[in-house]
Write a protein that holds these residues in place. Structure first.
Motif, mmCIF file in Angstrom:
data_model
loop_
_atom_site.group_PDB
_atom_site.id
_atom_site.type_symbol
_atom_site.label_atom_id
_atom_site.label_comp_id
_atom_site.label_asym_id
_atom_site.label_seq_id
_atom_site.Cartn_x
_atom_site.Cartn_y
_atom_site.Cartn_z
ATOM 1 N N MET A 1 -18.912 -5.357 44.465
ATOM 2 C CA MET A 1 -19.722 -5.399 45.825
ATOM 3 C C MET A 1 -21.266 -5.124 45.426
ATOM 4 S SD MET A 1 -20.425 -1.397 47.376
ATOM 5 C CE MET A 1 -21.022 -0.633 45.610
ATOM 6 N N THR A 2 -21.735 -5.675 45.741
ATOM 7 C CA THR A 2 -23.298 -6.164 45.452
ATOM 8 C C THR A 2 -24.134 -5.663 46.675
ATOM 9 O OG1 THR A 2 -22.690 -9.221 45.464
ATOM 10 C CG2 THR A 2 -25.014 -8.472 46.026
ATOM 11 N N VAL A 3 -24.745 -4.977 45.926
ATOM 12 C CA VAL A 3 -26.013 -4.582 47.310
ATOM 13 C C VAL A 3 -27.001 -4.468 47.074
ATOM 14 C CG1 VAL A 3 -26.916 -1.378 47.293
ATOM 15 C CG2 VAL A 3 -24.679 -1.795 46.095
ATOM 16 N N GLN A 4 -27.409 -5.094 48.011
ATOM 17 C CA GLN A 4 -28.964 -5.517 48.450
ATOM 18 C C GLN A 4 -30.035 -4.347 49.152
ATOM 19 O OE1 GLN A 4 -28.030 -9.114 50.546
ATOM 20 N NE2 GLN A 4 -27.537 -9.839 48.209
ATOM 21 N N THR A 5 -30.970 -4.263 49.102
ATOM 22 C CA THR A 5 -31.714 -3.362 49.667
ATOM 23 C C THR A 5 -32.770 -4.478 51.153
ATOM 24 O OG1 THR A 5 -33.686 -3.449 48.222
ATOM 25 C CG2 THR A 5 -32.254 -1.301 48.368
ATOM 26 N N ASP A 6 -32.789 -5.657 50.874
ATOM 27 C CA ASP A 6 -34.038 -6.482 51.800
ATOM 28 C C ASP A 6 -32.467 -7.377 52.159
ATOM 29 O OD1 ASP A 6 -35.466 -9.609 51.267
ATOM 30 O OD2 ASP A 6 -34.915 -8.306 53.163
ATOM 31 N N GLN A 58 -15.458 0.998 49.259
ATOM 32 C CA GLN A 58 -16.239 0.018 48.739
ATOM 33 C C GLN A 58 -15.172 -1.275 48.253
ATOM 34 O OE1 GLN A 58 -18.330 1.605 45.810
ATOM 35 N NE2 GLN A 58 -19.769 3.205 46.976
ATOM 36 N N LEU A 59 -15.038 -2.608 49.265
ATOM 37 C CA LEU A 59 -14.146 -3.350 48.340
ATOM 38 C C LEU A 59 -14.939 -4.199 47.242
ATOM 39 C CD1 LEU A 59 -12.140 -3.544 52.042
ATOM 40 C CD2 LEU A 59 -11.452 -2.633 50.349
ATOM 41 N N ASP A 60 -13.786 -4.770 46.617
ATOM 42 C CA ASP A 60 -14.602 -6.018 45.999
ATOM 43 C C ASP A 60 -14.860 -7.031 46.293
ATOM 44 O OD1 ASP A 60 -15.022 -7.180 43.485
ATOM 45 O OD2 ASP A 60 -13.253 -8.008 43.220
ATOM 46 N N GLY A 61 -16.366 -8.096 46.503
ATOM 47 C CA GLY A 61 -16.515 -8.568 47.364
ATOM 48 C C GLY A 61 -18.123 -7.950 48.232
ATOM 49 N N ASP A 62 -17.887 -6.796 48.864
ATOM 50 C CA ASP A 62 -18.618 -6.716 49.791
ATOM 51 C C ASP A 62 -19.856 -6.498 49.469
ATOM 52 O OD1 ASP A 62 -16.463 -5.105 51.578
ATOM 53 O OD2 ASP A 62 -16.614 -3.029 51.132
ATOM 54 N N ILE A 63 -20.505 -6.603 50.534
ATOM 55 C CA ILE A 63 -22.209 -7.155 50.712
ATOM 56 C C ILE A 63 -23.002 -5.868 51.435
ATOM 57 C CG2 ILE A 63 -24.167 -8.203 50.986
ATOM 58 C CD1 ILE A 63 -22.613 -10.552 51.074
ATOM 59 N N VAL A 64 -23.860 -4.729 51.062
ATOM 60 C CA VAL A 64 -24.182 -3.842 51.419
ATOM 61 C C VAL A 64 -25.780 -3.863 51.075
ATOM 62 C CG1 VAL A 64 -24.191 -1.181 50.860
ATOM 63 C CG2 VAL A 64 -22.292 -2.460 49.537
ATOM 64 N N THR A 65 -26.103 -3.420 52.527
ATOM 65 C CA THR A 65 -27.627 -3.603 52.583
ATOM 66 C C THR A 65 -27.596 -2.127 53.536
ATOM 67 O OG1 THR A 65 -27.393 -4.737 55.150
ATOM 68 C CG2 THR A 65 -27.790 -5.839 52.780
ATOM 69 N N VAL A 73 -22.092 -2.785 55.454
ATOM 70 C CA VAL A 73 -21.342 -3.226 54.983
ATOM 71 C C VAL A 73 -20.620 -4.938 55.522
ATOM 72 C CG1 VAL A 73 -19.557 -3.348 53.572
ATOM 73 C CG2 VAL A 73 -20.329 -1.032 53.472
ATOM 74 N N VAL A 74 -20.725 -5.615 54.759
ATOM 75 C CA VAL A 74 -20.290 -7.177 55.369
ATOM 76 C C VAL A 74 -19.041 -7.592 54.491
ATOM 77 C CG1 VAL A 74 -20.463 -9.378 56.374
ATOM 78 C CG2 VAL A 74 -21.750 -7.705 57.243
ATOM 79 N N ASP A 75 -17.888 -7.791 54.820
ATOM 80 C CA ASP A 75 -16.868 -7.933 53.022
ATOM 81 C C ASP A 75 -17.303 -10.219 53.293
ATOM 82 O OD1 ASP A 75 -15.510 -9.876 55.172
ATOM 83 O OD2 ASP A 75 -15.430 -8.263 55.888
ATOM 84 N N ARG A 76 -17.683 -10.340 52.143
ATOM 85 C CA ARG A 76 -17.433 -11.770 51.512
ATOM 86 C C ARG A 76 -17.269 -12.986 52.563
ATOM 87 N NH1 ARG A 76 -16.424 -13.037 45.221
ATOM 88 N NH2 ARG A 76 -17.561 -11.317 45.204
ATOM 89 N N TYR A 77 -15.664 -12.702 52.786
ATOM 90 C CA TYR A 77 -15.035 -13.441 54.039
ATOM 91 C C TYR A 77 -15.872 -13.294 55.290
ATOM 92 C CZ TYR A 77 -11.408 -14.777 57.437
ATOM 93 O OH TYR A 77 -11.345 -15.669 58.737
ATOM 94 N N SER A 78 -16.107 -12.163 55.764
ATOM 95 C CA SER A 78 -16.710 -12.505 57.073
ATOM 96 C C SER A 78 -18.680 -12.947 57.147
ATOM 97 C CB SER A 78 -17.265 -10.957 57.638
ATOM 98 O OG SER A 78 -15.512 -10.595 57.904
#
Length: 116
Positions: A1-6, A58-65, A73-78
């Protein structure tokens, strides 16, 4: 999971109205462990359909902002299909609910439920 605040690094924006509505819905549920998940899946008459729902996973590859206290949360595929998208909440006589304005969509069906 990647967490980004921006939020701009993800390319998906939540309007202030959407943030407030999500906070209100979560408060009504009494849950603070849920995130708003946006994704795309095959379906609809144009090929892809949006999925927007609350999720505790929380899934592997999720991008969380973080959007002013609301985690999106957006998955890597989407992600490639959602770059530049804006999630809004409208409450008018004509329409009530979340809307997704996606400049990456080449076309959409007449009902607005799916896109290509």
């Amino acid at each position: 999971m990647t967490v980004q605040t921006d939020a701009t690094t993800q390319g998906v924006t939540l309007t202030d109205a959407a943030v407030e509505k999500v906070k209100s819905l979560l408060a009504q549920e009494g849950r603070d462990d849920l995130r708003l998940r946006l994704g795309v899946a095959p379906g609809g008459c144009s090929g892809l359909r949006y999925q927007l729902y609350f999720d505790e996973r929380q899934l592997d590859g999720d991008i969380v902002t973080d959007h002013n206290g609301v985690e999106l949360v957006v998955d890597r595929y989407s992600m490639p299909y959602l770059t530049g998208a804006t999630i809004d909440f409208v409450d008018t006589i004509e329409k009530q609910g979340f809307t997704i304005d996606n400049p990456s969509a080449q076309s959409s069906c007449a009902c607005g439920d799916s896109f290509h």
